[in-house]
Design an enzyme around this catalytic site. Structure first.
Site, PDB file in Angstrom:
ATOM      1  N   HIS A 147       0.835  -1.203   0.000  1.00 50.97           N
ATOM      2  CA  HIS A 147       0.000   0.000   0.000  1.00 50.97           C
ATOM      3  C   HIS A 147       0.870   1.253   0.000  1.00 50.97           C
ATOM      4  CE1 HIS A 147      -3.776  -2.171   0.749  1.00 50.97           C
ATOM      5  NE2 HIS A 147      -4.398  -1.011   0.649  1.00 50.97           N
ATOM      6  N   HIS A 204       0.852  -2.801   9.268  1.00 53.97           N
ATOM      7  CA  HIS A 204       2.290  -2.716   9.030  1.00 53.97           C
ATOM      8  C   HIS A 204       2.984  -2.007  10.175  1.00 53.97           C
ATOM      9  CE1 HIS A 204       2.350  -4.210   4.898  1.00 53.97           C
ATOM     10  NE2 HIS A 204       1.257  -3.498   4.674  1.00 53.97           N
TER      11      HIS A 204
END
Length: 438
Positions: free
Chosen positions: A205, A252
Site C-alpha cells: 500500500h 504494518h
C-alpha cells in the site's frame, strides 16, 4: 567504527519494527482494543516477525484455536471474558455498538473472518485513514485509472499504470521472499483484516500510495501548466496519508512502511528514463501483443512459484493482467487511430476552464464507462471460474478452495481483469464516440 554503525542501524530497525510502536500510535489516534485479560502464567506474544521456521505453522493458514489470544486480532474464544467496558459488548453481528465499538469494514479475503471488535474514540481520524487505505485498494484504481485515461491524459495514464504494475509485482514478490508476518496482536489492534494473512515486508500500500502520485507529478509538471508546489504538495499528502493509514490499521510496522516508501521511489527512478521507449514499443511494434502477453503471464508464473497460495499472489496476477489488458487495448487504439496523443508542438498543455459543461461531460463519461467496466467484471467473474475449473478438472462447488489452485486463479485473474482493462482502454472510448461523449 563500522561495527558500531551496523549495530545502531540494526537497533533502529528493530525499534521501528516493534509492534508496540504501532499500538502506541493507534492509542494516540483513539483506537482501543477489546483484548481478553491474560490468565496467570500466560506469556505475552513476542511479536517475532521473521519468517516462520520449519516447525512453525504458517500464520496465514492458522485456524482459530483456544489460546489466550486469537491469531487475528487478540480475540478470546467466545466463552472467555473480554476486557471490561462500561457499555458492555456490542450485539453479535453488529458492525457498530455503543460508544464507537466497531468491527473491520471488510471480511478477511482468505477465511471470511469478520475480525475482532474494537473501540474508536476519534471518528475523524478513523474515516480519514479509512479513505487513505482505500487509495491503495482495487475499487479506487478501477475508478481512478479510467478517469485519468478518459478525462485527463491517456499518455500519462499508460505510464502510471505501467509503474503501478511493476511496483505491485516487485512489492508482492518481495513480501513472499522476505516472509515477515503482520505486527503481533495484541498489542496491535487489527482495524483491517482483509489482507491479514499476507506477508507484510514491505508495505505494498505504501509503495502504490507513493509511486502513483509521484509518477503523476513527474509526468505532468512539465507536460501541463500548473504550479510546481501544488503538484508536489498533492503527491506528498497523498503518499503520507496512505503510508500512515497502514500503521493506523495495524497492518504494518513503521519500518515496513518506510521500506515500502523507499522501495517504490527506487523502482520509479529505475523506470522513469525508459518510460517513453516502453510506451512507443507497446503502441507501435508489431510484436508488442506477443511480448506483452508472454511478459505478464511469465511474471505471474514467477510470482506464483514464490510461495504457497495467498491473496498476495492473486493480487500480483490481477495487476499483471490489468497491465497486459491495458497495454493490448492501447495498442489496438493506436492501430485504429483512437485517442491519439496531442502533438509535441502543443506542449505544455493548458489546464481547461472548469465549468459546468466540462464537469458534466467528465462525470457522464465516468458514470457510463465505470458502469460498463463493472458490468463486464461481473459477467466475466461469473464465467471465468467455472470455465477455469472445467479446463483444469478442478471441482468448483467451493469457489474459495477452487481458486487456491494456481491454474484456476491465474486463468481467472487474466480472463476477468485483462478483459476489463481491454474494455477500459479500447471499447469504452469507442462507445464514447458512438454516444458523442469524446
Amino acid at each position: 567504527m563500522a561495527g558500531a554503525v551496523v549495530q545502531r542501524v540494526v537497533g533502529l530497525g528493530r525499534y521501528l519494527q516493534d509492534p508496540c510502536l504501532v499500538a502506541r500510535f493507534q492509542q494516540l489516534c483513539g483506537v482501543k482494543g477489546t483484548f481478553p485479560r491474560k490468565s496467570p502464567g500466560t506469556e505475552e506474544p513476542n511479536g517475532d516477525l521473521s519468517r516462520p521456521g520449519p516447525g512453525t505453522t504458517d500464520p496465514r493458514l492458522r485456524k482459530t484455536e483456544t489460546p489466550p489470544y486469537d491469531s487475528l486480532n487478540g480475540a478470546a474464544p467466545e466463552s472467555a471474558p473480554t476486557d471490561t467496558h462500561p457499555d458492555g459488548p456490542a450485539a453479535a453481528g453488529d458492525s457498530r455498538g455503543p460508544k464507537g465499538r466497531v468491527k473491520p469494514l471488510r471480511k478477511n479475503s482468505l477465511t471470511g473472518d469478520v475480525g475482532q471488535e474494537f473501540i474508536i474514540e476519534n471518528k475523524f481520524l478513523f474515516y480519514l485513514f479509512t479513505i487513505g487505505t482505500e487509495l491503495g485498494n482495487e475499487m479506487f484504481f478501477i475508478v481512478f485509472f479510467p478517469f485519468l485515461m478518459w478525462n485527463v491524459d491517456a499518455y500519462v495514464s499508460r505510464q502510471v499504470i505501467l509503474v503501478w504494475v511493476w511496483v505491485l509485482f516487485f512489492g508482492q514478490s518481495t513480501k513472499d521472499l522476505v516472509g515477515w508476518t503482520r505486527p503481533a496482536s495484541p498489542p496491535v489492534v487489527k482495524v483491517e483484516v482483509f489482507y491479514i494473512f499476507e506477508y507484510s515486508m514491505p508495505s505494498v500500500h505504501a509503495m502504490t500510495g507513493t509511486s502513483v502520485p509521484f509518477c503523476l507529478f513527474l509526468l505532468t509538471y512539465d507536460r501541463w501548466e500548473y504550479p510546481f508546489l501544488f503538484g508536489l504538495s498533492v503527491a506528498i499528502c497523498w503518499s503520507f496519508l496512505v503510508c500512515i493509514s497502514r500503521i493506523y490499521m495495524g497492518m504494518h510496522s513503521v519500518l515496513e512502511v518506510i521500506m515500502g516508501f523507499l522501495y517504490s521511489l527506487l523502482i520509479l527512478a529505475a523506470f522513469l528514463p525508459v518510460f517513453d521507449d516502453i510506451d512507443t514499443f507497446y503502441l507501435s511494434s508489431r510484436y508488442a501483443p506477443l511480448v506483452i502477453l508472454l511478459l505478464h503471464i511469465g511474471l505471474s508464473l514467477v510470482a506464483f512459484s514464490l510461495d504457497s497460495w495467498s491473496t498476495s499472489r492473486g493480487d500480483t496476477a490481477q495487476a499483471l493482467a490489468t497491465g497486459a489488458g491495458g497495454a493490448l487495448g492501447c495498442h489496438l487504439n493506436h492501430q485504429l487511430g483512437l485517442q491519439n496523443d496531442p502533438p509535441l508542438s502543443s506542449l505544455p498543455l493548458k489546464m481547461p476552464t472548469i465549468d459546468s459543461s466540462l464537469l458534466g461531460r467528465s462525470f457522464l463519461r465516468l458514470l457510463v464507462g465505470v458502469a460498463v467496466l463493472l458490468a463486464v467484471r461481473a459477467v466475466m467473474k461469473a464465467v471465468a471460474i467455472p470455465l477455469a475449473c472445467r479446463m483444469f478438472g478442478v471441482p468448483c462447488d467451493d469457489v474459495r478452495k477452487a481458486r487456491q489452485n494456481p491454474h484456476v486463479e491465474l486463468t481467472y485473474r487474466f480472463l476477468v481483469y485483462g478483459t476489463v482493462a481491454v474494455c477500459c482502454a479500447c471499447l469504452v472510448p469507442l462507445l464514447f464516440n458512438h454516444l458523442n461523449l469524446s
